[in-house]
Design a protein around this motif. Structure first.
Motif, PDB file in Angstrom:
ATOM      1  N   PHE A 181     -49.173  15.599  10.596  1.00 57.68           N
ATOM      2  CA  PHE A 181     -48.708  15.538  11.972  1.00 57.68           C
ATOM      3  C   PHE A 181     -49.363  14.335  12.628  1.00 57.68           C
ATOM      4  N   ARG A 182     -48.652  13.704  13.527  1.00 57.78           N
ATOM      5  CA  ARG A 182     -49.183  12.523  14.222  1.00 57.78           C
ATOM      6  C   ARG A 182     -49.378  12.866  15.693  1.00 57.78           C
ATOM      7  N   PHE A 183     -50.633  12.926  16.116  1.00 53.62           N
ATOM      8  CA  PHE A 183     -50.953  13.274  17.497  1.00 53.62           C
ATOM      9  C   PHE A 183     -51.716  12.123  18.137  1.00 53.62           C
ATOM     10  N   ALA A 184     -51.425  11.896  19.420  1.00 53.33           N
ATOM     11  CA  ALA A 184     -52.137  10.875  20.190  1.00 53.33           C
ATOM     12  C   ALA A 184     -52.946  11.548  21.288  1.00 53.33           C
ATOM     13  N   PHE A 185     -54.195  11.153  21.421  1.00 46.62           N
ATOM     14  CA  PHE A 185     -55.025  11.537  22.559  1.00 46.62           C
ATOM     15  C   PHE A 185     -55.016  10.345  23.512  1.00 46.62           C
ATOM     16  N   VAL A 186     -54.429  10.541  24.673  1.00 44.25           N
ATOM     17  CA  VAL A 186     -54.241   9.456  25.633  1.00 44.25           C
ATOM     18  C   VAL A 186     -55.226   9.629  26.781  1.00 44.25           C
ATOM     19  N   LEU A 187     -56.078   8.625  26.974  1.00 43.90           N
ATOM     20  CA  LEU A 187     -57.128   8.669  27.996  1.00 43.90           C
ATOM     21  C   LEU A 187     -57.050   7.418  28.862  1.00 43.90           C
ATOM     22  N   PRO A 188     -57.556   7.481  30.081  1.00 40.54           N
ATOM     23  CA  PRO A 188     -57.626   6.270  30.913  1.00 40.54           C
ATOM     24  C   PRO A 188     -58.594   5.254  30.317  1.00 40.54           C
ATOM     25  N   GLU A 199     -42.610   8.335  19.390  1.00 36.71           N
ATOM     26  CA  GLU A 199     -42.466   8.757  17.994  1.00 36.71           C
ATOM     27  C   GLU A 199     -43.624   9.628  17.513  1.00 36.71           C
ATOM     28  N   MET A 200     -44.585   9.890  18.384  1.00 34.40           N
ATOM     29  CA  MET A 200     -45.646  10.828  18.029  1.00 34.40           C
ATOM     30  C   MET A 200     -45.093  12.252  18.019  1.00 34.40           C
ATOM     31  N   ASP A 201     -45.660  13.094  17.158  1.00 33.65           N
ATOM     32  CA  ASP A 201     -45.255  14.507  17.150  1.00 33.65           C
ATOM     33  C   ASP A 201     -45.788  15.233  18.378  1.00 33.65           C
ATOM     34  N   GLY A 202     -46.963  14.821  18.844  1.00 30.21           N
ATOM     35  CA  GLY A 202     -47.553  15.475  20.007  1.00 30.21           C
ATOM     36  C   GLY A 202     -48.534  14.562  20.709  1.00 30.21           C
TER      37      GLY A 202
END
Length: 344
Positions: free
Chosen positions: A62-69, A119-122
């Motif tokens: 699975f491809r997950f992104a953690f998006v932070l400032p 295109e990330m899964d989550g």
């Protein structure tokens, strides 16, 4: 008989994420008709009957992104470190994690870069609550990417759940702690708040004001808004806002800092002669806050388990991608009250 295929195979042929395929298969809303047609056409090309749930674990993740400032706040950096330290745990769960630090001073730029992660899964998202970010979240979800908010919510968006402590309860806790410092329920309690679009900081201030009004009506709430983020600037702002003339002769009994700059706040209190006699509360067990607790500069730190929240976000996103029933049934981390006496 139709040949069983995996969701991953369908996603590759259709050119979409596995999350999008999952939404089409389960007839969930939010996927545009053209994308639905592409998924169904891919299934037909593969001769797919009922697809096999999940993915071959030995070959895909699975491809997950953690998006932070991108702002260099202590808490954002702490979350970044915890995500990096969780890489081994994620690998065992067949999760490929990427961390993105997006420009927060320009909400439109933040939203534009967020939209590029379709295109990330989550996505686990810590972001300011702005209209542009809401729209970007909604477009991601409509396209089939699962989105959860982390530590600070984006209410009103189509995100699937919020993972983090109850920030209004945290503010109420600070109000209870400082309100009890007011002799006979009187005195001035200062609320220091940055010029913020983070729902977490806004909710903390609301909870703090609620408790003072409900339980300590004799105490005066002094709001100090537009607090700078750097220690030096925060020091100057507090020196002006809490000078004797600004207090009007009333006794200052407590200071609640909902954002960054706690060391600068302490320096200002020290310069005004309040150090040691005024309770100071801040958030998150950063290295500077640990040192300030031990030295007596801070009375309390309100903290939540960052590791638990990060791990829970990944677990929830994976469960959503797999269509697990009850994926959103998770417990929020509790607000801990830390002092110099109970540091781990």
């Amino acid at each position: 008989m139709a040949t069983p295929v995996t969701i991953t195979q369908i996603a590759e042929v259709a050119g979409v994420s596995t999350a999008t395929v999952d939404r089409v298969l389960n007839n969930r809303p939010g996927v545009n008709p053209a994308t639905v047609q592409r998924v169904r056409q891919a299934m037909a090309e593969l001769g797919a009957g009922a697809p096999v749930r999940g993915r071959p674990r030995s070959t895909t993740s699975f491809r997950f992104a953690f998006v932070l400032p991108a702002a260099r706040r202590g808490f954002f950096d702490l979350v970044d470190r915890v995500v990096a330290q969780s890489a081994g745990e994620f690998r065992h769960q067949h999760i490929t994690e990427v961390t993105r630090r997006l420009p927060v001073r320009e909400p439109a730029a933040f939203a534009d870069e967020l939209a590029q992660l379709a295109e990330m899964d989550g996505i686990a998202l810590l972001a300011p609550d702005t209209p542009a970010v809401k729209l970007a979240v909604n477009e991601l979800v409509r396209g089939g990417t699962h989105v959860v908010t982390l530590f600070s919510d984006v209410p009103g968006s189509m995100r699937e759940t919020f993972i983090g402590a109850d920030n209004r309860a945290a503010g109420r806790t600070a109000g209870l702690l400082l309100g009890r410092e007011a002799p006979g329920g009187t005195g001035t309690c200062a609320l220091l708040a940055p010029a913020t679009r983070y729902a977490a900081e806004i909710d903390r201030g609301i909870g703090f004001a609620q408790v003072l009004q409900e339980r300590f009506p004799g105490a005066r709430l002094l709001r100090v808004d537009d607090m700078p983020e750097t220690d030096d600037e925060a020091c100057l702002r507090v020196q002006q806002a809490l000078a004797p003339a600004a207090l009007g002769g009333e006794r200052l009994v407590g200071v609640y800092n909902v954002g960054p700059g706690s060391h600068g706040v302490h320096r200002a209190l020290e310069g005004l002669g309040h150090a040691g006699e005024v309770g100071l509360i801040a958030h998150d067990l950063l290295d500077v806050h640990r040192a300030m607790l031990l030295s007596g500069a801070l009375g309390f730190v309100l903290h939540q388990d960052v590791q638990y929240a990060v791990s829970t976000a990944a677990r929830v996103l994976r469960a959503l991608c797999e269509g697990v029933r009850g994926a959103l049934a998770v417990s929020s981390p509790r607000v801990e009250i830390l002092t110099a006496e109970n540091l781990a």
